[in-house]
Design a protein around this motif. Structure first.
Motif, short mmCIF file in Angstrom:
data_model
loop_
_atom_site.label_atom_id
_atom_site.label_comp_id
_atom_site.label_asym_id
_atom_site.label_seq_id
_atom_site.Cartn_x
_atom_site.Cartn_y
_atom_site.Cartn_z
N LYS A 181 38.82 39.31 52.57
CA LYS A 181 38.57 40.72 52.80
C LYS A 181 39.89 41.46 52.97
O LYS A 181 40.80 40.96 53.64
N SER A 199 28.62 47.62 42.82
CA SER A 199 27.79 48.13 43.92
C SER A 199 27.63 49.64 43.86
O SER A 199 27.70 50.33 44.88
N LEU A 226 41.75 47.15 44.27
CA LEU A 226 41.11 46.89 45.55
C LEU A 226 41.39 47.99 46.58
O LEU A 226 42.51 48.49 46.68
N GLU A 227 40.37 48.29 47.37
CA GLU A 227 40.48 49.25 48.47
C GLU A 227 40.33 48.52 49.80
O GLU A 227 39.77 47.42 49.87
N ASP A 252 37.30 46.06 51.06
CA ASP A 252 36.69 45.29 49.97
C ASP A 252 36.69 43.81 50.31
O ASP A 252 37.64 43.29 50.90
N GLU A 253 35.63 43.12 49.90
CA GLU A 253 35.57 41.67 50.03
C GLU A 253 35.36 41.05 48.65
O GLU A 253 34.45 41.44 47.91
N VAL A 254 36.21 40.09 48.31
CA VAL A 254 36.13 39.39 47.03
C VAL A 254 35.74 37.94 47.30
O VAL A 254 36.28 37.30 48.20
N ARG A 278 35.23 51.59 40.07
CA ARG A 278 36.35 50.86 40.67
C ARG A 278 37.44 50.53 39.65
O ARG A 278 37.18 50.41 38.46
N LEU A 280 32.61 41.22 43.80
CA LEU A 280 33.23 42.29 44.58
C LEU A 280 32.16 42.99 45.39
O LEU A 280 31.22 43.55 44.83
N ASN A 281 32.28 42.91 46.71
CA ASN A 281 31.34 43.57 47.63
C ASN A 281 29.88 43.24 47.30
O ASN A 281 29.00 44.09 47.30
#
Length: 407
Positions: free
Chosen positions: A402, A368, A375-376, A379-381, A372, A301-302
């Motif tokens: 994303k 990071s 997902l916001e 966000d990139e997974v 959390r 995540l990110n």
């Protein structure tokens, strides 16, 4: 015919391929385009894509016609013998430098990757006991974690094939009806509990007519290859809509898969028995022994790895899922696709969903430097997969997505 790499000791002349996660014992297939935008079949070797279509034509291969396509379906439909022939031929091309003149290589950075096959039907399973138990404990704290049928059959639902997208596709936050327990009526709006599900997918390469069954012993003749899957899930929409028929809009907005399909032959050394199944399964689900795969997954995540689910912990095997899918006489088409459901292990850091990792949002985790739960926007997974290969570890294609704002 052997199902292992016939060139286990060969080395590739392609720069950087030897010793990499995409060495000769991997060779996954995909669809790519370059400057002329024509989509063609490619195979990954190191950090390059081999133009399979061009090489087959240049060397007058008997299977050149099925490789001249913008999707893998025709090649998959050609059958297991051709799958082996093409893999042997590609290994020869990439290990014998005297044949380099007929090989067109493109750096990965210079190509665009596309959805690798035309998806016919899509079934998603619920094959992890750890995941099912965690969800049961969250939503039925005073009852049994597993429903009465769970140990007797691979539970699944029929998904939406048209919503399967290739890795790298941005995902819009879905909207739908949501209802909190203390609300008198549902409201409509953007999903507030957007989640991931780290899964493994299986691509069917054999058509089976309506009214026939596929046995567990026919798995290797039927399934062409394997890929990574992210089954994006709108948990608040799901909790309101899924009773009594199961997921619908909470799942159908997007499912991401990797751009590379790893052939079963590449995973021959990654086979492991599934956990002991109790009670004894009914006859059509018997597999001797039930076989899974030792595939390690990373959930990022990110830019930070937050979980490492093990596919080896899955209770139901891929062959059992396939047998269950056809036991009622349902047909198979080339390009049918089924996924494992969320991959989770017994430990906290082995959860394949943020629902589990944050225990329904009540126990936030850190990524990071931020606290959390779900997902916001922005966000990139990234999901990454590795497995033991014939020489060393190999990689399945990553699954990247994303989150954008609601459409």
């Amino acid at each position: 015919m052997t199902t292992t790499n016939p060139f286990a000791t060969a080395t590739s002349w392609v720069e950087g391929a030897t010793g990499s996660l995409y060495d000769l014992d991997n060779l996954p297939y995909g669809i790519f385009s370059d400057r002329d935008t024509t989509r063609k079949i490619g195979v990954r070797i190191g950090d390059f894509v081999l133009d399979v279509t061009a090489a087959a034509q240049a060397t007058n291969q008997p299977f050149a016609d099925v490789l001249d396509s913008d999707r893998l379906n025709d090649f998959m439909a050609s059958g297991k013998d051709v799958w082996h022939q093409v893999r042997t031929w590609l290994t020869t091309l990439l290990s014998d430098e005297s044949r380099a003149a007929v090989v067109v290589l493109r750096p990965l950075t210079d190509v665009t990757l596309h959805l690798p096959f035309e998806v016919a039907d899509y079934v998603d399973y619920y094959a992890s006991m750890d995941h099912a138990t965690n969800v049961g404990k969250m939503f039925r704290p005073d009852g049994d974690a597993l429903m009465p049928n769970w140990r007797h059959l691979p539970v699944g639902y029929h998904g939406r094939a048209g919503s399967i997208v290739v890795s790298g596709t941005d995902i819009h936050r879905p909207a739908g009806q949501r209802k909190a327990p203390d609300q008198p009526a549902p409201t409509f709006g953007p999903c507030q509990r957007l989640d991931i599900e780290a899964e493994l997918g299986f691509v069917v390469g054999r058509a089976v007519p309506f009214g026939e069954r596929v046995g567990t012993d026919e798995f290797a003749d039927t399934v062409f290859g394997v890929c990574g899957v992210n089954d994006w899930s709108a948990r608040d929409i799901q909790s309101w809509e899924y009773v009594p028929l199961g997921p619908n809009l909470a799942k159908s907005f997007a499912t991401s898969i990797s751009a590379w399909i790893t052939p079963l032959d590449a995973l021959a050394t990654a086979k492991v028995p599934t956990p002991e199944q109790e009670p004894e399964v009914v006859s059509y689900l018997v597999e001797n022994p039930p076989m899974g795969y030792d595939i390690a997954v990373e959930v990022e995540l990110n830019g930070e790895v937050v979980s490492q689910p093990p596919y080896a912990a899955m209770y139901w095997s891929p062959a059992q899922m396939l047998a269950h899918m056809t036991v009622n006489g349902a047909s198979l088409r080339v390009g049918d696709f089924f996924a494992s459901g969320t991959i989770s292990g017994p430990e906290k850091q082995q959860c394949g969903s943020f629902l589990e990792l944050s225990w329904g949002g009540s126990e936030p985790f850190t990524a990071s430097g931020q606290t959390r739960t779900f997902l916001e926007d922005g966000d990139e997974v990234v999901l990454r997969y590795t497995a033991p290969g014939a020489r060393r570890r190999i990689a399945l294609g990553e699954v990247r997505g994303k989150i954008l704002h609601t459409i």
